[in-house]
Design a protein around this motif. Sequence first.
Motif, short mmCIF file in Angstrom:
data_model
loop_
_atom_site.label_atom_id
_atom_site.label_comp_id
_atom_site.label_asym_id
_atom_site.label_seq_id
_atom_site.Cartn_x
_atom_site.Cartn_y
_atom_site.Cartn_z
N GLN A 158 0.83 -1.35 0.18
CA GLN A 158 0.11 0.02 0.00
C GLN A 158 1.00 1.23 0.13
N THR A 159 0.75 2.09 -0.73
CA THR A 159 1.36 3.37 -0.81
C THR A 159 0.65 4.59 -0.44
N LYS A 160 1.32 5.33 0.39
CA LYS A 160 0.93 6.52 1.09
C LYS A 160 2.07 7.66 0.66
N GLU A 169 -2.92 7.51 -2.08
CA GLU A 169 -3.02 6.77 -1.04
C GLU A 169 -3.77 5.37 -1.58
N ALA A 170 -3.04 4.41 -2.21
CA ALA A 170 -3.67 3.33 -2.81
C ALA A 170 -2.69 2.33 -2.99
N GLY A 171 -3.06 0.95 -3.42
CA GLY A 171 -2.31 0.06 -3.69
C GLY A 171 -2.40 -0.40 -5.26
#
Length: 300
Positions: free
Chosen positions: A137-139, A148-150
């Motif tokens: 998951q990316t923040k 903010e998503a994967g």
Amino acid sequence: MKFGFVLPCRSWEPIDVESVGRTAELAERLGFDDLWVTSNTLDDSFSFEAITVLSYAAARTTRIRLGVSVIVLPLHHPVHVAHQVATLDYLSGGRALLGVGLGRAPHYADFQVPLEHRVRRFTEGVELIKALWTRPQTKYHGRIFQVEAGMAIKPVQKPHPPLWFGGGHPDALRRAARMADGWMGAGGQSKADFQKAVPLLRQSLEEAGRNPASFTISKRVFMAIHANPEVAREEALRWFAGVYHNPAMLETHGFYGTPSQAAEYVRELEALGADHVLLNPIARYEEQALALADALHLPR
């Protein structure tokens, strides 16, 4: 020394699709290390979309690596680039290479992207691409990009596909030393400018605490090879006139000559610090691939 080979991807006339596939297969069979295409969207030359044509080449090959040099990253959303290249790497079994750069100022107006903060847009884009490739998951909260998503699909290569930077400005070389896995001198860069760039790049790698042995230094060479050097020269002049509208560039920014002269030119680049050379014929791709493989004694 490693050698890349350019696919037929940019010309002042339409390109035969089958010639792309045959060139990809031949380059792999001859022992070249990687295949490359350019990325030119709004262009008065005939140009394929880079990742699409590399996907086609991936389907025609099994081993050879597949690179684009360079995508002008600030003109693209980094989420899309991350997804495209992760998909290419996945489909090809881990063979993708991504080259990125800042491009030229006139391109930005065509895409309605502001020139202001283009360096920040570029560096944030690189950081976001790496995050999407490596994290479940990316923040990411930058000044320009907030995500903010994967992204479930991940590249096969770990930690991620190699990222090479372009650009010859001292600031571009310092960014490459800090953030990239390699750097490629442009085809439009003279050998003299390449010679000046390499020491600064090496100094920047040292200052960044990077291991130079794990960092690729490459040079693209626009070239025409023929047993008769004058035939090669006329062919190269036509290409520089048709694509760059400046045939005089050949004398400082390209190469023409016999296969043995081409091999000597490559060794001169090696002496200047290149450990990878991207051979970019401007016509007769299959014929020149055979001649260059023999002249360079590539392992098959």
